[in-house]
Design a protein around this motif. Structure first.
Motif, PDB file in Angstrom:
ATOM      1  N   CYS A 158      10.405  -6.914  12.919  1.00 57.44           N
ATOM      2  CA  CYS A 158       9.977  -5.447  12.803  1.00 57.44           C
ATOM      3  C   CYS A 158       9.966  -4.549  13.977  1.00 57.44           C
ATOM      4  O   CYS A 158       9.549  -4.870  14.827  1.00 57.44           O
ATOM      5  CB  CYS A 158       8.642  -5.425  12.017  1.00 57.44           C
ATOM      6  N   GLU A 159      10.633  -3.448  13.753  1.00 57.51           N
ATOM      7  CA  GLU A 159      10.730  -2.479  14.851  1.00 57.51           C
ATOM      8  C   GLU A 159      10.466  -1.074  14.424  1.00 57.51           C
ATOM      9  O   GLU A 159      11.295  -0.847  13.224  1.00 57.51           O
ATOM     10  CB  GLU A 159      12.102  -2.482  15.655  1.00 57.51           C
ATOM     11  N   ASP A 160       9.436  -0.327  14.642  1.00 55.10           N
ATOM     12  CA  ASP A 160       9.325   0.948  14.028  1.00 55.10           C
ATOM     13  C   ASP A 160      10.037   1.917  14.980  1.00 55.10           C
ATOM     14  O   ASP A 160      10.250   3.243  14.477  1.00 55.10           O
ATOM     15  CB  ASP A 160       7.900   1.418  13.910  1.00 55.10           C
ATOM     16  N   PHE A 198      15.362   0.057   6.109  1.00 55.12           N
ATOM     17  CA  PHE A 198      15.142   0.869   7.273  1.00 55.12           C
ATOM     18  C   PHE A 198      15.352   2.254   6.765  1.00 55.12           C
ATOM     19  O   PHE A 198      15.829   2.513   5.954  1.00 55.12           O
ATOM     20  CB  PHE A 198      15.704   0.732   8.657  1.00 55.12           C
ATOM     21  N   GLN A 219       8.982   3.750  17.142  1.00 57.93           N
ATOM     22  CA  GLN A 219       7.917   4.691  17.372  1.00 57.93           C
ATOM     23  C   GLN A 219       7.073   4.552  18.870  1.00 57.93           C
ATOM     24  O   GLN A 219       6.296   5.719  19.081  1.00 57.93           O
ATOM     25  CB  GLN A 219       6.982   4.787  16.442  1.00 57.93           C
ATOM     26  N   CYS A 256       5.119  -7.839   8.663  1.00 60.92           N
ATOM     27  CA  CYS A 256       5.309  -7.336   9.957  1.00 60.92           C
ATOM     28  C   CYS A 256       4.412  -7.827  10.989  1.00 60.92           C
ATOM     29  O   CYS A 256       4.504  -8.341  12.236  1.00 60.92           O
ATOM     30  CB  CYS A 256       5.520  -6.019  10.267  1.00 60.92           C
ATOM     31  N   ARG A 291      14.553   4.157  11.720  1.00 56.55           N
ATOM     32  CA  ARG A 291      13.417   3.922  12.256  1.00 56.55           C
ATOM     33  C   ARG A 291      12.810   2.829  11.352  1.00 56.55           C
ATOM     34  O   ARG A 291      13.226   2.607  10.127  1.00 56.55           O
ATOM     35  CB  ARG A 291      12.099   5.136  12.370  1.00 56.55           C
ATOM     36  N   ASN A 292      11.471   2.256  11.377  1.00 55.32           N
ATOM     37  CA  ASN A 292      10.747   1.234  10.771  1.00 55.32           C
ATOM     38  C   ASN A 292      11.795   0.312  10.043  1.00 55.32           C
ATOM     39  O   ASN A 292      11.805   0.071   8.791  1.00 55.32           O
ATOM     40  CB  ASN A 292      10.243   2.316   9.330  1.00 55.32           C
ATOM     41  N   GLN A 339      13.074  -3.296   9.496  1.00 59.34           N
ATOM     42  CA  GLN A 339      12.495  -4.665   9.139  1.00 59.34           C
ATOM     43  C   GLN A 339      13.658  -5.689   8.577  1.00 59.34           C
ATOM     44  O   GLN A 339      14.337  -5.524   7.871  1.00 59.34           O
ATOM     45  CB  GLN A 339      11.357  -4.595   7.946  1.00 59.34           C
TER      46      GLN A 339
END
Length: 770
Positions: free
Chosen positions: A22-24, A76, A26, A350, A281-282, A284
């Motif tokens: 998981c990478e948001d 995403f 942000q 996540c 963004r966000n 997964q």
């Protein structure tokens, strides 16, 4: 306390680790496995792949392989806005075994397919393109196939699947949908939407209730037939305020292409002749085939003790955890204060996938628990004052597929630690913790302390020594020794280090051969040893007769032959391996001598007519003693290495000639002699001449060292009869205008200049004889 148990792990070097991922985007950084390329960068809470500029490209990929047999799914939010309609973004899979990743062509190829002579993505297996401009679903730019079999008609707002490829081959069109147009490949009218949020000047839309919001869901589920995948693509889109809706683009569409054993996933975007901002963004990413994955199963741990005031280390054993998934391993151990805390995270994949750092440490009044960054080990450091009390926490185990156990407790009894243990060496004072010994020598070490110890473990350089469960150990190898002693409650205490040192011998360098250049002399061998140091070391010389000479005894050695020399540390009795060298004292002295002469004349001084500055002078070597090299210094800045050289000085002076000779052993001898050169010219006038004879028929002086000459001939009444300034003239032949002059006296006057610039004027009488 180091309590080690067999670590449970199915060995599979290609097993996927690190999902769910998981990478948001942000924060100001990402996980280390997120690899950036091109123009991709973090901007105000999103990953921006391109700016609204021409010919932009950007990509990332997740550098974590996953087994293709389990499939993959990702979701995403994406934002396409701010430009005039180009080009799009892709989700792609590629072979995890390729050594060097390289994206494909950009522009209409979206970083996946080939573009003209630009190769497609390396190891490409599958690419799903969200194509705003309409170029990804056609055969332009060298791509293979497209809507209706190919052609160059653009199909904007398309979602297109392309297949595997290598270099300029493959990446063929598989299937596609138009998201905002009617027709054979169009969505139902109620589902249609544009891929872009807005055009030039528009802004990013992050609220699902505002028109322009977009979120992508891709699920690549292993195909029931065992080859390839069933592709499902859904989008959450908002085209009217407050009404986000799900649109199904592909519903288990067949992709029947055999996949590599392991894959990686990535994301790219590009612009070409038109522009757009592309962001996500966000993100997964997780395994698709969740039905084939099971959660690990843990057990309650209630049979371990800990020891007060020291760090105790534990390992989850095979008996305490079950990992049911193929190729699985313990990714992380997470710690909690209660089962309620575990249940609160159960639905947040996540949180599980990240193995959150805050779940790896737990501080309690009784002490501190810490889980390792990877695997199933953990430590507990009990604080003082809690002996015989029990401490309880809860744990979960997450495997490399992101599957997590439901939660179990760990219950530890805090026990009293033993008194410190020390190591003493036989024959040493108690405070001595180091000894220097020759290699192979040893010392008996003892574990001592104010405690009754029931078990011992000896370590050398941190490695447990087998069969060392005794209070004493005979150490005969260099290293750092420690002992761990256990009391009756199995609590350990570890000693400080005891060092056994086998010091290395220093480099022993001696000239070879060692030479004495005077017959019968003696040599101080110490002078020939590099960095001689008898403060710290002893040196031993063995003579050809087998006699040993140590240090100062080597100061007077006078016998030629082969010798051996060794070195040892002052405090030890072991000698190094010997270095062999020859000692030579010459039998014949070396004597440098020479003589000189004008080359080929035998003239050595004034008695032979003198030596002039432009004479070639031969220096004859008369040295004895076996010279093999000669070095001449002529005293005028010139030198020679010939044995008997010839040299011209060309100027007056007293020159110190030096000859240095060298023999085969490097011995030298020098001889010096002064050579005076005071004459630069000579002039000799005849008293008469006979023009009518075949000899002596011209009048001119004999000269040496003269470079200019004017000669004038007069009769006794002062009339000039002859003049010349030719330095090479034969002279006056006794005639004037072809008529021979009468016998009698005549007068000469001569002006000359020598080789070194002297001016000479001479005059006198001579007789013409007929």
């Amino acid at each position: 306390m180091m309590l080690y148990f067999p670590f449970f792990n199915f060995t599979d070097s290609n097993a996927q680790v690190g999902f769910p991922y998981c990478e948001d985007f942000q924060d100001s950084s990402t996980q280390s496995a997120t690899v950036f390329g091109g123009s991709a960068r973090l901007v105000s809470g999103v990953l921006r792949l391109t700016d609204a500029q021409l010919e932009q490209n950007g990509y990332i990929y997740i550098d974590i392989p996953f087994p293709s047999a389990f499939g993959i799914k990702t979701s995403f939010e994406f934002f396409v806005y701010g430009g005039n309609g180009a080009d799009g973004l892709t989700v792609f899979l590629f072979d995890a075994t390729i050594p060097n990743f390289r994206p494909g062509g950009f522009g209409g190829s979206l970083g996946y397919a080939q573009r003209g002579q630009t190769s497609g993505l390396t190891g490409a297996y599958l690419g799903i393109g969200l194509d705003s401009f309409g170029n990804f679903g056609i055969s332009g730019e060298g791509k293979i196939g497209g809507f209706f079999g190919g052609g160059t008609t653009l199909y904007p707002n398309s979602i297109v699947v392309r297949g595997a490829g290598t270099g300029l081959t493959g990446y063929q069109f598989v299937t596609g949908k138009w998201t905002n147009n009617e027709g054979e490949f169009g969505l139902p009218a109620a589902d249609r939407f544009p891929l872009e949020s807005g055009g030039v000047g528009s802004a990013r839309v992050t609220d699902p209730n505002i028109p322009g919001y977009r979120k992508l869901f891709v699920d690549l589920e292993p195909h029931p037939g065992g080859v390839g995948y069933s592709i499902s693509v859904d989008l959450m889109v908002t085209t009217t305020p407050g009404n986000p809706r799900m649109v199904k683009v592909f519903d288990e569409t067949d992709y029947i292409f055999e996949a590599p054993e392991n894959l990686k996933i990535g994301f790219a975007a590009s612009t070409g002749g038109l522009t757009n901002i592309h962001e996500i963004r966000n993100l997964q990413v997780e395994v698709s085939d969740q039905d084939r994955l099971e959660n690990p199963t843990g057990t309650d741990i209630d049979d371990k003790a800990s020891c007060e005031g020291q760090e105790n280390t534990y390992e989850i054993t095979r008996e305490e955890i079950t990992l049911p998934n193929e190729g699985s391993s313990i990714r992380c151990l997470q710690l909690y204060g209660s089962l309620d805390e575990i249940e609160a995270e159960a639905d947040d994949i996540c949180s599980q996938g990240r193995c959150r750092p805050e779940n790896r440490e737990m501080v309690l009044p009784q002490g501190t628990f810490r889980a390792a960054d990877e695997g199933g080990s953990f430590t507990f450091f009990p604080n003082f004052g809690f002996v015989d009390e029990t401490v309880e926490i809860y744990y979960t185990v997450t495997d490399n597929y992101g599957k997590t156990s439901s939660g179990n407790f760990i219950r530890l009894l805090i026990q009293e630690s033993p008194e410190p243990v020390n190591i003493t060496g036989q024959g040493l004072d108690e405070e001595e913790n180091e000894i220097r010994l020759c290699e192979g020598d040893g010392i008996l070490l003892s574990a001592v302390g104010e405690e009754v110890y029931v078990r011992f473990e000896w370590f050398r350089d941190g490695v447990l020594i087998p069969d060392s469960d005794y209070s004493e150990y005979f150490a005969d190898q260099a290293g750092e020794y420690t002992v761990t002693a256990y009391n009756s409650k199995s609590c350990p205490t570890e000693s400080a280090e005891f060092k056994l040192i086998n010091p290395v011998f220093p480099n022993l360098n001696i000239e070879n051969p060692v030479v004495g250049c005077t017959p019968g002399m003696t040599l101080d061998v110490r002078e020939f040893i590099a960095d001689y140091n008898d403060d710290d070391f002893d040196y031993r010389l063995e003579t050809p007769q087998g006699q040993f000479l140590v240090n100062d005894e080597m100061s007077s050695v006078g016998l030629s032959g082969p010798y051996e020399i060794s070195i040892k540390h002052k405090d030890l009795e072991c000698w190094s391996d010997p270095v062999v060298f020859d000692l030579i004292i010459v039998l014949e002295p070396l004597n440098s001598r020479f003589e000189y002469e004008v080359d080929g004349t035998g003239i050595t001084g004034d008695e032979g007519g003198g030596i002039f500055i432009d004479d070639p002078i031969r220096f004859n070597d008369l040295s004895t003693g076996g010279a093999i090299a000669w070095n001449w210094d002529f005293g005028d800045g010139n030198t020679s290495n010939e044995q008997s050289p010839v040299h011209v000085f060309g100027k007056k002076g007293n020159f110190l000639i030096k000859l240095t000779i060298t023999n085969q052993f490097g011995c030298e001898d020098t001889f010096e002699m002064e050579l005076p050169l005071t004459r630069s010219f000579r002039v000799m006038f005849p008293t008469g001449f006979t023009p009518t004879l075949s000899e002596n028929q011209f009048f001119r002086p004999k000269t040496k060292g003269i470079v200019k000459m004017e000669m004038l001939i007069f009769n006794l009444w002062g009339n000039m009869l002859f003049r010349t300034d030719d330095i090479n003239t034969e002279g006056w032949d006794g005639r004037v205008n072809g008529e021979l002059m009468p016998s009698g006296n005549y007068v000469y006057r001569i002006n000359m200049e020598s080789i070194d610039g002297d001016k000479i004027e001479e005059n006198g009488k001579f007789i013409l004889i007929r």
